[in-house]
Every structure is written in C-alpha cells, then in structure tokens.
Scaffold this motif. Structure first.
Motif, PDB file in Angstrom:
ATOM      1  N   TYR A  19      80.948  40.726  48.706  1.00 23.88           N
ATOM      2  CA  TYR A  19      81.713  41.386  49.796  1.00 23.88           C
ATOM      3  C   TYR A  19      83.424  41.156  49.169  1.00 23.88           C
ATOM      4  CZ  TYR A  19      78.097  43.052  52.655  1.00 23.88           C
ATOM      5  OH  TYR A  19      76.989  42.819  53.746  1.00 23.88           O
ATOM      6  N   ARG A  20      84.421  42.509  49.479  1.00 24.38           N
ATOM      7  CA  ARG A  20      85.141  42.053  49.031  1.00 24.38           C
ATOM      8  C   ARG A  20      86.363  40.410  49.971  1.00 24.38           C
ATOM      9  NH1 ARG A  20      88.648  47.791  48.281  1.00 24.38           N
ATOM     10  NH2 ARG A  20      87.952  48.790  46.718  1.00 24.38           N
ATOM     11  N   SER A  21      85.331  40.411  50.762  1.00 19.91           N
ATOM     12  CA  SER A  21      85.608  39.194  52.330  1.00 19.91           C
ATOM     13  C   SER A  21      85.621  38.415  52.055  1.00 19.91           C
ATOM     14  CB  SER A  21      85.264  39.716  53.388  1.00 19.91           C
ATOM     15  OG  SER A  21      83.938  40.618  53.868  1.00 19.91           O
ATOM     16  N   ASP A  81      84.574  48.415  51.484  1.00 15.39           N
ATOM     17  CA  ASP A  81      84.597  47.663  50.174  1.00 15.39           C
ATOM     18  C   ASP A  81      84.294  48.872  49.197  1.00 15.39           C
ATOM     19  OD1 ASP A  81      83.316  45.678  48.493  1.00 15.39           O
ATOM     20  OD2 ASP A  81      83.626  44.066  50.906  1.00 15.39           O
ATOM     21  N   ASP A  82      84.088  48.871  48.057  1.00 15.50           N
ATOM     22  CA  ASP A  82      83.218  49.076  47.113  1.00 15.50           C
ATOM     23  C   ASP A  82      82.487  49.678  47.392  1.00 15.50           C
ATOM     24  OD1 ASP A  82      85.727  48.223  44.964  1.00 15.50           O
ATOM     25  OD2 ASP A  82      84.241  46.322  45.324  1.00 15.50           O
ATOM     26  N   ALA A  83      81.397  49.902  48.178  1.00 13.91           N
ATOM     27  CA  ALA A  83      80.452  50.373  48.182  1.00 13.91           C
ATOM     28  C   ALA A  83      79.900  50.350  49.521  1.00 13.91           C
ATOM     29  CB  ALA A  83      78.903  50.259  47.199  1.00 13.91           C
ATOM     30  N   ILE A 135      85.544  42.759  43.423  1.00 14.51           N
ATOM     31  CA  ILE A 135      85.721  43.878  43.541  1.00 14.51           C
ATOM     32  C   ILE A 135      85.886  43.964  41.758  1.00 14.51           C
ATOM     33  CG2 ILE A 135      88.861  42.968  43.339  1.00 14.51           C
ATOM     34  CD1 ILE A 135      89.443  44.989  44.956  1.00 14.51           C
ATOM     35  N   ASP A 136      85.983  46.054  41.592  1.00 15.77           N
ATOM     36  CA  ASP A 136      86.190  46.123  40.689  1.00 15.77           C
ATOM     37  C   ASP A 136      87.540  46.320  40.060  1.00 15.77           C
ATOM     38  OD1 ASP A 136      86.165  48.534  42.358  1.00 15.77           O
ATOM     39  OD2 ASP A 136      85.909  49.725  40.316  1.00 15.77           O
ATOM     40  N   ILE A 137      88.046  46.653  39.157  1.00 13.97           N
ATOM     41  CA  ILE A 137      89.591  46.494  39.271  1.00 13.97           C
ATOM     42  C   ILE A 137      89.661  47.739  38.708  1.00 13.97           C
ATOM     43  CG2 ILE A 137      91.860  45.664  37.168  1.00 13.97           C
ATOM     44  CD1 ILE A 137      90.482  43.053  37.279  1.00 13.97           C
ATOM     45  N   SER A 138      90.474  48.781  39.539  1.00 12.51           N
ATOM     46  CA  SER A 138      90.660  50.239  39.285  1.00 12.51           C
ATOM     47  C   SER A 138      91.857  50.146  38.977  1.00 12.51           C
ATOM     48  CB  SER A 138      89.517  51.285  40.538  1.00 12.51           C
ATOM     49  OG  SER A 138      89.913  50.773  41.492  1.00 12.51           O
ATOM     50  N   ASP A 139      92.568  49.407  39.718  1.00  6.80           N
ATOM     51  CA  ASP A 139      94.365  50.128  39.555  1.00  6.80           C
ATOM     52  C   ASP A 139      95.487  49.114  39.042  1.00  6.80           C
ATOM     53  OD1 ASP A 139      93.742  51.925  41.968  1.00  6.80           O
ATOM     54  OD2 ASP A 139      93.008  51.066  43.664  1.00  6.80           O
ATOM     55  N   ASN A 187      81.098  51.559  38.335  1.00  2.60           N
ATOM     56  CA  ASN A 187      81.102  50.093  38.970  1.00  2.60           C
ATOM     57  C   ASN A 187      81.537  49.758  40.457  1.00  2.60           C
ATOM     58  OD1 ASN A 187      82.199  48.072  36.722  1.00  2.60           O
ATOM     59  ND2 ASN A 187      83.885  49.893  36.022  1.00  2.60           N
ATOM     60  N   ASP A 188      81.459  50.293  41.045  1.00  4.32           N
ATOM     61  CA  ASP A 188      81.377  50.724  42.172  1.00  4.32           C
ATOM     62  C   ASP A 188      80.104  49.333  43.095  1.00  4.32           C
ATOM     63  OD1 ASP A 188      84.443  50.601  43.420  1.00  4.32           O
ATOM     64  OD2 ASP A 188      83.396  53.245  42.950  1.00  4.32           O
ATOM     65  N   ILE A 189      78.825  49.738  42.034  1.00  2.00           N
ATOM     66  CA  ILE A 189      77.952  49.255  42.552  1.00  2.00           C
ATOM     67  C   ILE A 189      77.738  47.482  42.506  1.00  2.00           C
ATOM     68  CG2 ILE A 189      75.097  49.154  42.397  1.00  2.00           C
ATOM     69  CD1 ILE A 189      76.665  51.879  44.324  1.00  2.00           C
TER      70      ILE A 189
HETATM   71 MG    MG Z   1      85.719  49.963  43.171  1.00  2.00          MG
END
Ligand code: MG
Ligand code: ADP
Length: 339
Positions: A155-157, A36-38, A232-236, A81-83
């Motif tokens: 979570y992402r899930s 996950d992000d963290a 989720i944070d938009i990183s990609d 951002n991940d937090i």
């Molecule tokens: Mg992230």
C-alpha cells in the motif's frame, strides 16, 4: 440562492477526498476502497486489484503529435501501472472509448493495435469495454484488474522510519519529451516546409510516447523475496508521489538531490530549453516508474536489482519531506496535482 464552489478551491486530491468521504464499504469483500493506486478486493486465497484511469484529448494527449498506436499502448500502461504499484500482476483490462466525429475506423484500428501490443507485452487480456460518441474529442478509459498474494500487497501506507526510498528507471524524461513535442508543434504552425528537430532525442520522445510499465521490476521483487513496505506509481512527479506516501504512512522523507536518476538526454534537453532537469523530475510527471520503500535490512538485496536506485530514506512525520541539496541544505517538498 444555491451555493456554488469552484473546483479550484479544492484542487485534485482534496476534491476526491471530499466526494468520497460519505462512502463506507458495505460489502465484506471490499478490503481497501479509494485512496491507493488500486482497490483491493478479498476474493478468497488472494486479493484482486482494480484500477480505473481516463485519458481525454486536449487534456491528457494531443493527437497532432501523439500517434494513435502509441496512445493505445500508453492508456493500457497507465492502468497496468496502478496494479504494479500494489505489487500485483496484471490479468485483465477493459477499454472504453468516446469517439469524436473526426476519427476513422482505420484510426481506431491503429489505437487498438497499440492496446493489443500492451496486452501482449504485460500478459493482460482485453475483457470488455464500452463504445460511445463524444462531441469534445477522443476519450479513453481503462480499467485494469490484477491479483496479488495476500502477504505481498504493498500500500501507500506502510512506510516506516529508516526504510530506504527506491525508484525504478530515471525521472523527468517524459516531461522533457513533452516539451520537445510542444516546441516542434509551435515550429510546425504556419510553416510550409516543417523540419522537426528530433535527432538525438529519441530517448525522451520514447519516454513520453511509449512509456514502459515496470512489470520487470515487480517480477524481480517477487523473485528476490522483497515486499516493499509501501509503493506508488510516479504519475505526478517524484515530489507529489513521495508526499502521498508520507501522508498515507504518516511519516517524513529525505531525498538526496544528486541521487535522483536523470538521463543524460533529459539533462541535454533541459539545458537547451533553459529548464531545470531536477524540477522536471520532481514535478514533471508522466514517467510511469515505481517509487517504493524497503526495510534498511534489504539494502544489499535491493541494490543488486537491475534498474533500481536508492534515493533517500523515510524519517519520522515531524521532519516533513525534504530534498537535500549537494551542499547539505534542506528544501521542503511541495504538493502538486492539478488545480
Ligand atoms: Mg497510480
Ligand atoms: P492514480 O493517479 O494512481 O490513478 P488518482 O490520483 O487518480 O490515482 O486517484 C487517487 C485515489 O482516488 C485512487 O484510489 C482512486 O481510485 C480514487 N479516485 C479518484 N477519482 C475518484 C472518483 N471520481 N471517485 C472515487 N474515487 C476516486
């Protein structure tokens, strides 16, 4: 002969899965490990969140146009951002640096003035780090720590069919800002009297050089009593990150192309470069916005939040993740990540 497999046979996400597959949490407080992000750590009445990010010169930033103060700020934003993407509040960061020979003390002071500005802005304390020499260029690693009430973690899930897909801010601007900086860098090369053409493009440059972490939105969500079912944070880029939500939540998604928020400056830069702004939003990355889902019943509450747009909804896994164009046709979204 020993076997040798090229990294390119995996790609980023499959490589991480491959490397961590034989690790199993042994400590009772490790509530959620990689994926996950963290990480989520059970510290009693609430969860502690922990993320790590690394930025390398020549890969993640180019010092010929990236001011060190902004770089320091951005490195902290990346960690924070991940937090936020776990619906948490940032508390501490550690910052580790690998210093190349060409860097001076004054330059490191610049870097740290940006780190300090971000720590002040987001209420995170600098709690430590590490300092070492680097032969290949400047390296910056940030670990961020945050906390979240146990019933508020996202979570992402957790996305469910019919949930609404929401996004903060607008997309594609950071990528277009990067293109502008690269164009001016090329024009700079071999020119005795360079005149960078940045007028009118302040917005996309700021999005690339000085991204803001969406602590404001996470606080708004807390105040409105909304716990995103997934985040989720938009990183990609939007495509890759919605696919991560779909994979983790075992669901599909429908995103409506004309609802994707794109700033007018992003559209203008794209037109000038003969690029497609929607492709920048889907695959560009670097926007540092949040992508999250909420139950359909939250539609009115979420629509009232400032800076949040509804762009689609979650579907059953069997339908996959699709982009719906204005004429009503579907385009299946493809995963990205570095190769
Ligand atoms: Mg992230
Ligand atoms: P983000 O873009 O949010 O920083 P990444 O895509 O880098 O996340 O990482 C995805 C997940 O894999 C995260 O949970 C992260 O902690 C984990 N991860 C990434 N690289 C490694 C690694 N080298 N070892 C262990 N876990 C990793």
């Amino acid at each position: 002969m020993t076997k040798r497999t090229e990294i390119s046979e995996y790609g980023e996400f499959a490589l991480i899965d491959h490397l961590v597959k034989d690790f199993h949490a042994a400590d009772a407080s490790t509530f959620k490990g990689p994926g996950d992000d963290a990480a989520v750590i059970d510290v009693g009445d609430r969860y502690m969140l922990l993320s790590s990010d690394m930025l390398l010169e020549g890969i993640d930033f180019d010092l010929t146009y990236f001011p060190l103060k902004h770089l320091g700020y951005k490195a902290v934003v990346t960690g924070i951002n991940d937090i936020l993407a776990m619906n948490g509040i940032p508390r501490q960061v550690t910052v580790s640096i690998g210093i190349s020979a060409k860097i001076s003390v004054e330059q490191l002071e610049e870097l740290y003035s940006g780190i300090r500005a971000a720590c002040e802005e987001y209420g995170a304390d600098l709690a430590g780090g590490d300092t070492t020499a680097s032969v290949t260029g400047l390296a910056i690693a940030v670990s961020a720590v945050g906390t979240v009430e146990k019933d508020k973690v996202s979570y992402r899930s957790g996305a469910q069919p019919n949930d609404l897909i929401c996004i903060t801010g607008d997309l594609g601007a950071a990528y277009m800002g990067l293109h502008l900086l690269e164009r001016e860098k090329r024009a700079f090369h071999g020119n005795d009297n360079p005149q960078p053409q940045f007028g009118g493009y302040e917005y996309i440059l700021r999005r690339q050089l000085q991204p803001y972490a969406r602590l404001d939105v996470v606080k708004e969500l807390h105040e409105a009593g909304i716990v995103p079912t997934s985040m989720i944070d938009i990183s990609d880029g939007l495509a890759s990150d919605i696919l991560q939500i779909c994979k983790s939540s075992r669901c599909g998604a429908r995103i409506y192309l004309e609802m994707i928020p794109i700033a007018k400056e992003t559209n203008r830069m794209a037109a000038e470069l003969n690029a497609d702004p929607v492709v920048a939003a889907l695959n560009g990355g670097g926007d540092h916005e949040l992508l999250f889902t909420v139950p359909l019943s939250m539609r009115d509450t979420v629509a009232r939040l400032g800076g949040v747009e509804l762009i689609g909804h979650i579907t059953p896994e069997s339908t996959g993740a699709a982009l719906v164009t204005p004429d009503g046709s579907d385009i299946q979204l493809q995963a990205q990540g570095f190769k």
